[in-house]
Design a protein around this motif. Structure first.
Motif, PDB file in Angstrom:
ATOM      1  N   SER A   1      -2.450  -4.180   1.887  1.00 16.50           N
ATOM      2  CA  SER A   1      -1.322  -4.574   1.038  1.00 16.50           C
ATOM      3  C   SER A   1      -1.054  -6.067   1.043  1.00 16.50           C
ATOM      4  O   SER A   1      -0.442  -6.591   0.112  1.00 16.50           O
ATOM      5  CB  SER A   1      -0.055  -3.840   1.491  1.00 16.50           C
ATOM      6  OG  SER A   1      -0.212  -2.441   1.409  1.00 16.50           O
TER       7      SER A   1
ATOM      8  N   THR B   1       3.553  -5.483  -3.715  1.00 13.95           N
ATOM      9  CA  THR B   1       3.914  -4.898  -2.425  1.00 13.95           C
ATOM     10  C   THR B   1       5.384  -4.517  -2.431  1.00 13.95           C
ATOM     11  O   THR B   1       6.231  -5.281  -2.904  1.00 13.95           O
ATOM     12  CB  THR B   1       3.639  -5.903  -1.289  1.00 13.95           C
ATOM     13  OG1 THR B   1       2.269  -6.300  -1.334  1.00 13.95           O
ATOM     14  CG2 THR B   1       3.939  -5.291   0.065  1.00 13.95           C
TER      15      THR B   1
ATOM     16  N   ASP C   1       1.654  -0.574  -1.426  1.00 13.85           N
ATOM     17  CA  ASP C   1       1.234  -1.418  -2.533  1.00 13.85           C
ATOM     18  C   ASP C   1       1.023  -0.585  -3.786  1.00 13.85           C
ATOM     19  O   ASP C   1       0.843   0.622  -3.727  1.00 13.85           O
ATOM     20  CB  ASP C   1      -0.038  -2.209  -2.191  1.00 13.85           C
ATOM     21  CG  ASP C   1      -1.186  -1.315  -1.753  1.00 13.85           C
ATOM     22  OD1 ASP C   1      -1.426  -0.271  -2.391  1.00 13.85           O
ATOM     23  OD2 ASP C   1      -1.864  -1.652  -0.772  1.00 13.85           O
TER      24      ASP C   1
END
Length: 433
Positions: free
Chosen positions: A221, A239, A353
């Protein structure tokens, strides 16, 4: 100090460890670069954060669509072999239950047809069936009612930290070298030269540079925030906060709660914090010796975007969720487990994410195909990580793509301009967590 390799894998987490295993087994001289797992994620440097630093992730074969169903079922079918070959246990079979609004019946029918094609057995249950089999589990009051999809076999939960440890052990057994270090920069000697990955080792702080003809970025992420991409690359990957509540369960209450499957609820109503989508994992023993039941949200507005490195660092370091997030999760806990009497309640912070496609990025970033990425779990990546890692290795090696979806579907997108409105992945239904 310099080292040479055929392939450098940047990222020793879920995707990177699996990809390194398959690359090494193919005969490629592989170096995996990643910092050691921190003793306490909240105290770690930003470069050490990993979304797999927890005790449990839902494991099942039923997928929201063809891609996730395929990678999840293929990966799950290998779990026991990975455990046996590595000597590391990580998978607990307790079943997986999805509580889905009856109004999504057409999509549910499609999921079940896909599961049948993949040889996955799923029991379709009415509300009455659910109440009879799980009397302690509350059913979310969704418009039009709710039905259940229960996988009794080859489903439950996995320990992501132990799975990564198992994959790294198998990669090293096949000849891979693990460099416990933080990447500080990546560059290339001209358009056709080798890649240079500059690192700082975790133990001594020494600078080690690894040279390789091919580079796989599997940095998770934080890929846009931790020097894992060579300049000027950035990916269209956002994110978000992933807030959790951990409910400590007293020993006397464990027998009833440990019999529960993992639970996911899917509510298609675009009702903000009133949406009833969430996930629940039954009690597990955590490193402090206590038993905790964990609940987390789908992508409601309470799951806010983290736009800067400082925001991500603060979210991780404090390990405190917002009052809005706490209220949402507390409400869902009362819906699903109305009789729960926890000993204590802890907050925990992770990240999730999202890509615009809702699929991972699996593809090349340069014309000569020497730079490949495997990122973007979209909140689903842990259980399918073995197959995603295998697909990434396939791309690096130039082997045949054998997924029943075009490889172009997973082409990495570069960072776009500011988008207007709320992205599709923030609108319900959110799918299976």
């Amino acid at each position: 100090m310099a080292r040479n390799a055929d392939v450098v894998v940047v990222g020793a987490g879920m995707f990177g460890s699996a990809a390194a295993k398959y690359l090494s087994r193919s005969g490629a001289d592989t170096v995996i670069v990643g910092p050691p797992e921190p003793d306490r994620p909240a105290a770690a440097r930003l470069s050490e954060f990993g979304a797999y630093h927890d005790e449990s992730r839902i494991a099942r074969c039923l997928g929201w669509d063809r891609f996730w169903g395929t990678v999840d079922s293929r990966s799950t079918a290998r779990y026991r072999d990975i455990e046996a070959e590595s000597g590391v246990g990580f998978f607990q079979e307790c079943g997986a239950l999805a509580l889905i609004a009856a109004s999504l019946r057409e999509h549910t029918d499609t999921m079940l047809r896909t599961s049948e094609d993949d040889g996955v057995t799923v029991d379709r249950m009415t509300a009455a069936d659910l109440r009879q089999e799980f009397p302690g589990l509350g059913l979310p009051p969704m418009n039009g009612g709710v039905e259940g999809l229960l996988e009794r076999k080859s489903a439950g939960h996995l320990n992501p930290r132990h799975l990564v440890r198992a994959q790294l052990a198998l990669a090293q057994a096949a000849g891979a070298r693990l460099l416990r270090a933080t990447v500080t920069g990546i560059h290339r000697d001209g358009p056709a030269g080798p890649w240079h990955v500059r690192t700082q080792t975790a133990t001594t702080g020494a600078t080690v540079t690894v040279r390789a003809d091919k580079l796989l970025i599997a940095a998770g992420s934080l890929v846009n925030h931790n020097n894992a991409l060579p300049r000027p690359y950035r990916l269209d990957l956002q994110t978000f906060t992933e807030p959790n509540l951990l409910y400590e369960v007293a020993d006397r209450h464990l027998p009833a709660l440990q019999d529960l499957p993992t639970v996911v609820t899917i509510d298609p109503e675009d009702s903000g914090d009133a949406n009833l989508s969430a996930y629940l994992l039954p009690p597990l023993r955590y490193p402090d010796g206590r038993w905790y039941l964990r609940i987390g949200p789908a992508m409601q507005p309470a799951v806010r975007e983290l736009r800067t490195t400082d925001e991500i660092h603060t979210w991780y370091a404090r390990q405190r969720i917002t009052p809005q997030q706490s209220a949402l999760l507390s409400r869902m806990t009362k819906v699903l487990l109305p009789g729960l009497e926890p000993v204590s309640v802890r907050e925990a912070c992770c990240v999730v994410d999202k890509t615009p496609t809702r699929y991972p990025y699996l593809g090349h970033l340069d014309k000569d195909k020497s730079l490949t990425v495997a990122v973007g779990g979209n909140g689903h990546g842990a259980r399918g990580s073995d197959e995603i890692g295998r697909l990434a290795a396939t791309l690096v090696l130039g082997d045949r793509w054998d997924l029943p979806l075009s490889q172009e579907t997973f082409a990495p997108a570069h960072e776009p301009g500011a988008a207007a409105g709320r992205p599709d992945y923030l609108r319900p239904p959110y799918g299976l967590c």
